[in-house]
Design a protein around this motif. Structure first.
Motif, PDB file in Angstrom:
ATOM      1  N   THR A  82       0.864  -1.179   0.000  1.00 36.99           N
ATOM      2  CA  THR A  82       0.000   0.000   0.000  1.00 36.99           C
ATOM      3  C   THR A  82       0.897   1.224   0.000  1.00 36.99           C
ATOM      4  O   THR A  82       2.008   1.195   0.511  1.00 36.99           O
ATOM      5  N   ALA A  84       2.309   5.035   0.702  1.00 30.90           N
ATOM      6  CA  ALA A  84       2.355   6.053   1.743  1.00 30.90           C
ATOM      7  C   ALA A  84       2.320   7.417   1.058  1.00 30.90           C
ATOM      8  O   ALA A  84       2.890   7.581  -0.009  1.00 30.90           O
ATOM      9  N   LEU A  89       6.395  10.658   3.568  1.00 32.96           N
ATOM     10  CA  LEU A  89       7.717  10.084   3.295  1.00 32.96           C
ATOM     11  C   LEU A  89       8.805  11.149   3.407  1.00 32.96           C
ATOM     12  O   LEU A  89       9.858  10.907   3.986  1.00 32.96           O
ATOM     13  N   ASN A 155      -1.308   2.634   8.211  1.00 28.41           N
ATOM     14  CA  ASN A 155      -0.009   2.756   7.549  1.00 28.41           C
ATOM     15  C   ASN A 155       0.750   3.960   8.080  1.00 28.41           C
ATOM     16  O   ASN A 155       1.937   3.905   8.370  1.00 28.41           O
ATOM     17  N   TYR A 159       4.550   4.390  10.501  1.00 28.02           N
ATOM     18  CA  TYR A 159       5.702   5.278  10.316  1.00 28.02           C
ATOM     19  C   TYR A 159       5.927   6.129  11.551  1.00 28.02           C
ATOM     20  O   TYR A 159       7.052   6.305  12.011  1.00 28.02           O
TER      21      TYR A 159
END
Lengths: 177, 128
Positions: A82, A84, A89, A155, A159
């Motif tokens: 999937t 991001a 990022l 997700n 992170y």
């Protein structure tokens, strides 16, 4: 969904943890292998298997993040492959660069890292609040859109959780020196 | 889990770590991530516009040893290739070269995605 079935629960994203614990203890007693010591081999196997499933089910369902991941996986939406969002990022990348500077002994990055820890800590808490909202939204009115939102939120949370972990580790190492 | 010698070599002596000027029109930048493990990978290529050959490739990866090795190997392979040859690099080539175990295949997929993203970015910037 096996884990919910083992505890006689209707699959919902939000769960009452006290009720979950009670169900787990009740059923664990019921299937405890000691109670099957005189039973047939097949029944003993079944008791062992049920005990293992109950342990996995409880461990997974009591944690909201693990529960949501399990729920999504069962619905064919696991986390692999999937995307991001690019801004996230970039942000993660920049913070990792700052972390690396501190790791290399540049103390000027420390203030930035303390700030980052506070900021990412707040982001993690707001992610958790978002999860709670999405849970009740889906349970009230199930839709694929909501599940996709849940996927994206989890997700992003991964992170952020990694960053919090890395920043904490770095700050800890440096204060110990 | 044991890493292969080639992974360890790239991990301990990563090739082409660093960055290129993002604003340079002949530089393409790819930034990709793997939410399931929280890895981030940035890969950049500098292309000679008249020959279409990749003259420089740089990377920076925050992640596990296999993710670092996959992107390090990718930059080694990219240098001297044309843009089209670069697009033909498959994650399975990386898996084979580094003997990655099944649980680390997604690291090679990430590297392939990073190559494609960097080249896409270059193509967009150069207008073809």
């Amino acid at each position: 969904m096996k884990f919910y079935e083992a505890l006689d629960l209707v699959p919902t994203l939000a769960l009452d943890l006290d009720d979950l614990k009670k169900r787990f203890y009740d059923r664990s007693r019921q299937w405890h292998p000691d109670r099957f010591s005189r039973a047939s081999a097949a029944e003993q196997d079944q008791a062992l298997e049920m005990t293992a499933i109950l342990n996995d089910a409880f461990r997974t369902l009591r944690d909201p993040v693990a529960r949501a991941e399990y729920f999504l996986k069962e619905r064919g939406l696991d986390s692999s492959r999937t995307e991001a969002p690019p801004e996230l990022l970039e942000e993660v990348f920049e913070l990792n660069m700052a972390l690396e500077e501190l790791r290399d002994g540049d103390q000027s990055a420390r203030g930035q890292l303390v700030e980052a820890r506070d900021r990412f800590g707040a982001m993690l808490r707001s992610s958790d609040d978002q999860l709670t909202d999405i849970f009740s939204q889906f349970d009230f009115s199930p839709s694929d859109d909501t599940l996709n939102t849940l996927r994206a939120t989890l997700n992003r949370r991964r992170y952020i959780a990694n960053l919090v972990r890395d920043v904490d580790k770095e700050l800890h190492v440096h204060s110990a020196n | 889990m044991a890493y292969s010698d080639k992974v360890l070599d790239h991990y301990n002596n990563p090739r082409n770590v660093g960055s290129l000027d993002k604003a340079d029109p002949t530089v393409g930048t790819g930034m990709v991530g793997a939410p399931e493990c929280g890895d981030v990978m940035k890969l950049q290529v500098k292309v000679n516009p008249s020959t279409g050959i990749i003259e420089e490739a740089k990377f920076k990866t925050f992640g596990c040893g296999s993710a670092i090795a996959s992107s390090s190997l990718a930059t080694e392979w990219l240098r001297g290739k044309t843009v089209d040859e670069a697009l033909a690099i498959k994650n399975t080539d990386i898996v084979n070269e580094l003997s990655l175990p099944p649980v680390k295949i997604h690291c090679s997929v990430l590297a392939e995605d990073a190559i494609k993203a960097a080249i896409d970015d270059y193509k967009k910037k150069s207008g073809n």
